[in-house]
Design an enzyme around this catalytic site. Structure first.
Site, PDB file in Angstrom:
ATOM      1  N   GLN A  34       0.851  -1.153   0.008  1.00 16.37           N
ATOM      2  CA  GLN A  34       0.056   0.063  -0.016  1.00 16.37           C
ATOM      3  C   GLN A  34       0.910   1.188  -0.064  1.00 16.37           C
ATOM      4  OE1 GLN A  34      -1.549  -1.238   3.938  1.00 16.37           O
ATOM      5  NE2 GLN A  34      -1.644   0.837   4.169  1.00 16.37           N
ATOM      6  N   HIS A  68      -5.768  -1.356  11.635  1.00 16.16           N
ATOM      7  CA  HIS A  68      -5.333  -1.830  10.385  1.00 16.16           C
ATOM      8  C   HIS A  68      -5.908  -2.972  10.044  1.00 16.16           C
ATOM      9  CE1 HIS A  68      -2.137  -2.416   7.304  1.00 16.16           C
ATOM     10  NE2 HIS A  68      -1.619  -3.611   7.743  1.00 16.16           N
ATOM     11  N   ASN A  97      -0.220  -9.542   4.905  1.00 17.01           N
ATOM     12  CA  ASN A  97      -0.215  -7.901   5.110  1.00 17.01           C
ATOM     13  C   ASN A  97      -0.095  -7.443   3.698  1.00 17.01           C
ATOM     14  OD1 ASN A  97      -0.076  -5.693   6.440  1.00 17.01           O
ATOM     15  ND2 ASN A  97       1.745  -5.759   7.523  1.00 17.01           N
TER      16      ASN A  97
END
Length: 449
Positions: free
Chosen positions: A66, A368, A390
């Site tokens: 990201q 998160h 992740n």
């Protein structure tokens, strides 16, 4: 000030004596001043216990990144969806565009913001709700329900159809100017309401403001494609998909997921949120016509039961947690025993608050979103460790993956998104009941970033 309330020389002298009389304090001081708290309290045994092989383990493509943005909730959502595409087409890896939902979320969230500004126009600017609306109207963070609303309306596209730009990967400056423009719009709308402007006039002002939002987004991110060509080949160079699609058509054919079947289940063991009830959060959402968020609050063992069932059925699980807690970042390990902070200071720093108290006293909340991709089970089928995908790139953790102990799940996981078929009839009825509205600043309204 009364003398008995002040720190005196005697107070300081007593603290000094208490400190130097304990040899462990001197050893701790030397270690921490030389290397810092994190290095001094790192528990190497916790890092050594982490495994990379699991009883239930799903295969996923290349790890995503990201970059400098708060789009974890989008990445986690898209990672659950690309998994389906890879499985359907027999691909080793595939990636959906994360810039595409970013554009539509910013655009829709601006409309959501303006509607809330008009709805609260009779409240003074110093009111807490107005201050909340104006504080951070254009952040990157979000939740599953918000992504579901975007997908239902706009579909998804392959990454090639709308690739990353500088500002999709580095959203800070774009958000700064968007926020300033939205606050300008808020003033225009509140002023117009104060002057008695009718609904048609307010709609005209909002339409002009939204044109400006679109312009900013198109300059920073490019315009989203209305249609695009698809050519997808597998590792054997066999053509698996080709044609021209709209984003909605692509989602329907290749993701083939009824997003309305997937529901948010939270664990908030606080006194103000009894288990077995549905909740929503005031002002939290993005697509006006789809409404806000909805959760059902259940004990954490229910979240684990549902997540395990979905993993065993071959599908990853979106989840939200406080990832900053008890995280050995270089090792990719999440465990309450990761840092022996309380032993270092001989104080109840980590042990002083339980999960409910951490929520009540501002110590923890969801920060998160990631995806569960595997789980280890003991002889009684109880979870012991969790495999986590992740979205911070493959150079973080264990090639982009983290390993969480089940104890960490219990303490710091706040939300899972699962197919509603994994809920019992009683749990589903609770989810579908009239939700209790939480205040905008409630910790369960936090946004994953």
């Amino acid at each position: 000030m009364a003398s008995d309330l002040a720190i005196t020389p005697d107070t300081i002298a007593a603290a000094h004596r208490s400190f130097i009389d304990d040899r462990s304090n001197l050893i701790a001081r030397n270690a921490v001043t030389s290397s810092g708290i994190a290095a001094a309290v790192r528990n190497p045994q916790v890092a050594a216990l982490a495994t990379t092989t699991f009883d239930v383990q799903l295969a996923q493509g290349d790890v995503t990144n990201q970059m400098h943005s708060g789009r974890c909730w989008m990445f986690a959502s898209l990672n659950t969806m690309r998994f389906r595409i890879m499985k359907k087409l027999g691909l080793k890896t595939f990636e959906l565009s994360q810039a595409y939902p970013l554009f539509w979320d910013k655009y829709e969230r601006s409309n959501w913001f303006f509607e809330n500004i008009v709805a609260t126009a009779d409240q003074p600017s110093a009111d807490r709700e107005i201050a909340y609306l104006l504080a951070d109207p254009m952040c990157d963070g979000g939740q599953w329900d918000m992504f579901r609303s975007l997908v239902k309306k706009y579909g998804v596209v392959p990454k090639e159809a709308m690739p990353e730009t500088f500002h999709s990967s580095n959203t800070g400056t774009m958000n700064q100017y968007l926020t300033r423009y939205l606050r300008h719009g808020a003033k225009r709308l509140r002023d117009a309401c104060a002057e008695g402007t009718d609904p048609a006039g307010l709609a005209a002002i909002k339409g002009e403001l939204l044109d400006g939002v679109y312009r900013i987004l198109a300059i920073c991110l490019g315009e989203p494609p209305a249609t695009f060509d698809v050519r997808i080949r597998d590792e054997k160079n066999e053509l698996k998909a080709s044609g021209t699609y709209t984003p909605q058509e692509f989602f329907a054919e290749f993701v083939d997921m009824n997003v309305d079947d997937y529901v948010s289940v939270i664990n908030a063991p606080t006194g103000d949120k009894p288990y077995g009830h549905a909740y929503t959060v005031k002002f939290l959402g993005n697509v006006v016509e789809d409404g806000g968020v909805r959760y059902v609050n259940l004990p954490v063992d229910a979240l684990k039961r549902m997540a395990i069932a979905q993993l065993k059925d071959g599908l990853p699980v979106w989840f939200g947690s406080d990832v900053g807690q008890c995280f050995l970042r270089d090792d990719g390990v999440l465990d309450p025993a990761a840092f022996e902070v309380d032993a270092l200071f001989n104080l109840p720093i980590e042990a002083g608050l339980d999960k409910a108290a951490r929520l009540d006293y501002g110590e923890s909340l969801m920060t998160h979103a990631m995806t569960l991709q595997g789980v280890n089970l003991d002889a009684e089928d109880n979870p012991t460790q969790w495999r986590i995908e992740n979205s911070w790139g493959e150079d973080r953790g264990k090639k982009g993956y983290n390993i969480a102990s089940d104890a960490w799940f219990s303490e710091y996981v706040y939300q899972v998104v699962v197919d509603k078929k994994y809920l019992t009839a009683e749990e589903l009825a609770a989810y579908e009941s009239e939700p209790i509205e939480l205040a905008p600043w409630d910790p369960m309204g936090s946004l994953a970033r």
